[in-house]
Design an enzyme around this catalytic site. Structure first.
Site, PDB file in Angstrom:
ATOM      1  N   HIS A 102       9.881  24.722   2.505  1.00 23.27           N
ATOM      2  CA  HIS A 102       8.427  24.701   2.693  1.00 23.27           C
ATOM      3  C   HIS A 102       7.716  25.741   1.816  1.00 23.27           C
ATOM      4  O   HIS A 102       6.498  25.671   1.659  1.00 23.27           O
ATOM      5  CB  HIS A 102       8.067  24.893   4.176  1.00 23.27           C
ATOM      6  CG  HIS A 102       8.224  26.287   4.707  1.00 23.27           C
ATOM      7  ND1 HIS A 102       9.284  26.675   5.503  1.00 23.27           N
ATOM      8  CD2 HIS A 102       7.450  27.399   4.583  1.00 23.27           C
ATOM      9  CE1 HIS A 102       9.146  27.940   5.846  1.00 23.27           C
ATOM     10  NE2 HIS A 102       8.038  28.409   5.292  1.00 23.27           N
ATOM     11  N   ASP A 133      15.236  22.677   5.559  1.00 22.71           N
ATOM     12  CA  ASP A 133      14.244  23.654   5.097  1.00 22.71           C
ATOM     13  C   ASP A 133      14.871  24.667   4.136  1.00 22.71           C
ATOM     14  O   ASP A 133      14.636  25.874   4.227  1.00 22.71           O
ATOM     15  CB  ASP A 133      13.579  24.380   6.265  1.00 22.71           C
ATOM     16  CG  ASP A 133      12.281  25.085   5.822  1.00 22.71           C
ATOM     17  OD1 ASP A 133      11.739  24.727   4.762  1.00 22.71           O
ATOM     18  OD2 ASP A 133      11.827  26.002   6.542  1.00 22.71           O
ATOM     19  N   SER A 212       9.230  33.899   4.927  1.00 22.24           N
ATOM     20  CA  SER A 212       9.965  32.643   4.789  1.00 22.24           C
ATOM     21  C   SER A 212      10.837  32.655   3.538  1.00 22.24           C
ATOM     22  O   SER A 212      10.366  32.935   2.442  1.00 22.24           O
ATOM     23  CB  SER A 212       8.994  31.469   4.713  1.00 22.24           C
ATOM     24  OG  SER A 212       8.316  31.293   5.929  1.00 22.24           O
TER      25      SER A 212
END
Length: 391
Positions: A102, A133, A212
């Site tokens: 993402h 992911d 992230s």
């Protein structure tokens, strides 16, 4: 009042005893620097080494804002690309780095900053695993001495209470570090573009937007996970989720197993049946609704079947009655999958999780509730697509 007199008055108020004191007061002694405790110094050393391996990633993607002018003769300041940021870390000496899918999804340009360089580098996406992911990128033009891969640890056998160190760029604050512990190991969270439940490491090391794709380390500096998401309420002032001490990381063993395929340039997604599932569980319906549409109490309700898909070729049926629900339009009257290869399916999540562990080309047997009758269908799973709504 003359300026000189004003200055004298001010000095007097600042030091009322100045006339009576002829020698300055002794300076407060400063304690000499002391060495850090051994455990604390070890943590400092681990973080200092590891931060040199961390990437600050800025992703540019086409703006979703409509420009003011339609003519190419005029520049519109609102037509600039959208910007987002995340983290990553080197995994080998060729400049390959892991991050979250993402972080790079839809990006037309990736810019990378390293802690030990004032230069900004570009990067290319090599391989992606949207359902996990995860993504592998390669940073271009980095001097060999700046590529410092992090050692891989082992996420199997982690114990609740052992030390964790999360590195990344929370809210764009580059090369930040937080510490905590492994809070839980038996956790499953919705992961990837289809939100398929997967195992995750839970930690209380502060993780925020921008972390992230960054590494989660053990006390020896080995990577045990890839930071991916947080569980928290929305921020009162910004509306952006804040860390509440519940963060999750993808186990590094999952990433390590996928790494050869990512480096080969593959896009890794789970197989599909070729159906769209209702975005709610049958248990959410009233007894009256289940009776009206002859629905069982559990199973995965098929809303639509994709033409020419494996499910369509096997005779699986979608709904025919379109209704509007709080979560969007759904077609009722279709098949309900209650088991696959003999394993009970109680919800759409159960079906996604089961298929996630299968391979394209594999043949499976569906047990279906069709208007109260039980039928079976043989389906050969097809490769998934990105981005796709098929399940």
């Amino acid at each position: 009042m003359p300026k000189a007199f004003v200055l004298t008055v001010l000095l007097a108020f600042a030091s009322p005893l100045g006339a009576a004191q002829t020698t300055p007061a002794p300076a407060t002694p400063v304690a000499p620097a002391t060495a850090l405790p051994a455990a604390e110094q070890a943590t400092v050393n681990v973080i200092e080494r590891a931060l040199s391996s961390v990437l600050y990633i800025e992703a540019s993607s086409p703006s979703q804002t409509q420009g003011t002018f339609s003519s190419p003769l005029f520049a519109d300041p609102r037509s600039q690309d959208d910007q987002s940021s995340g983290s990553g870390f080197f995994v080998n000496a060729q400049g390959f780095a892991l991050t979250n899918y993402h972080v790079v999804e839809g990006a037309t340009r990736l810019s990378v900053t390293l802690r030990d360089s004032n230069q900004t580098f570009t990067a290319r996406v090599v391989g992606t695993a949207p359902d996990y992911d995860l993504a592998l990128i390669q940073v271009q033009g980095v001097p060999a001495n700046l590529i410092r891969p992090l050692p891989m640890g082992n996420s199997t056998g982690l114990r609740v209470g052992q030390t964790t160190i999360a590195l990344g760029a929370p809210f764009g604050l580059q090369f930040s570090a937080t510490t905590g512990i492994v809070s839980a190991i038996e956790r499953t969270i919705p992961t990837g573009i289809r939100g398929i439940a997967q195992n995750a490491i839970q930690t209380d090391a502060a993780i925020n937007p921008g972390n992230s794709g960054g590494p989660l380390l053990d006390s020896s500096g080995r990577v045990i996970g890839v930071n991916t998401t947080i569980l928290s309420p929305s921020g009162a002032a910004t509306g952006v989720g804040q860390s509440a001490g519940v963060g999750f990381a993808i186990p590094i063993n999952v990433a390590a197993n996928l790494l050869p395929r990512l480096q080969a340039g593959q896009t890794i997604v789970g197989p599909i049946l070729g159906v769209s599932l209702a975005p709610f569980d049958l248990t959410d319906l009233t007894e009256q609704a289940r009776t009206q549409y002859r629905l069982p109490r559990a199973g995965a309700l098929i809303s639509q079947v994709t033409p020419n898909s494996p499910a369509a070729q096997a005779g699986v049926r979608g709904g025919t009655t379109r209704i509007q629900t709080p979560v969007g339009p759904v077609f009722l009257g279709g098949d309900v999958i209650t088991a696959i290869n003999g394993q009970a399916i109680e919800s759409a999540a159960d079906l996604r999780e089961y298929l996630f562990n299968r391979q394209a080309g594999e043949r499976v047997t569906l047990t279906i509730n069709r208007a109260g009758q039980t039928v079976t269908a043989q389906v050969t799973l097809a490769p998934g697509t990105v981005p796709g709504t098929g399940r």
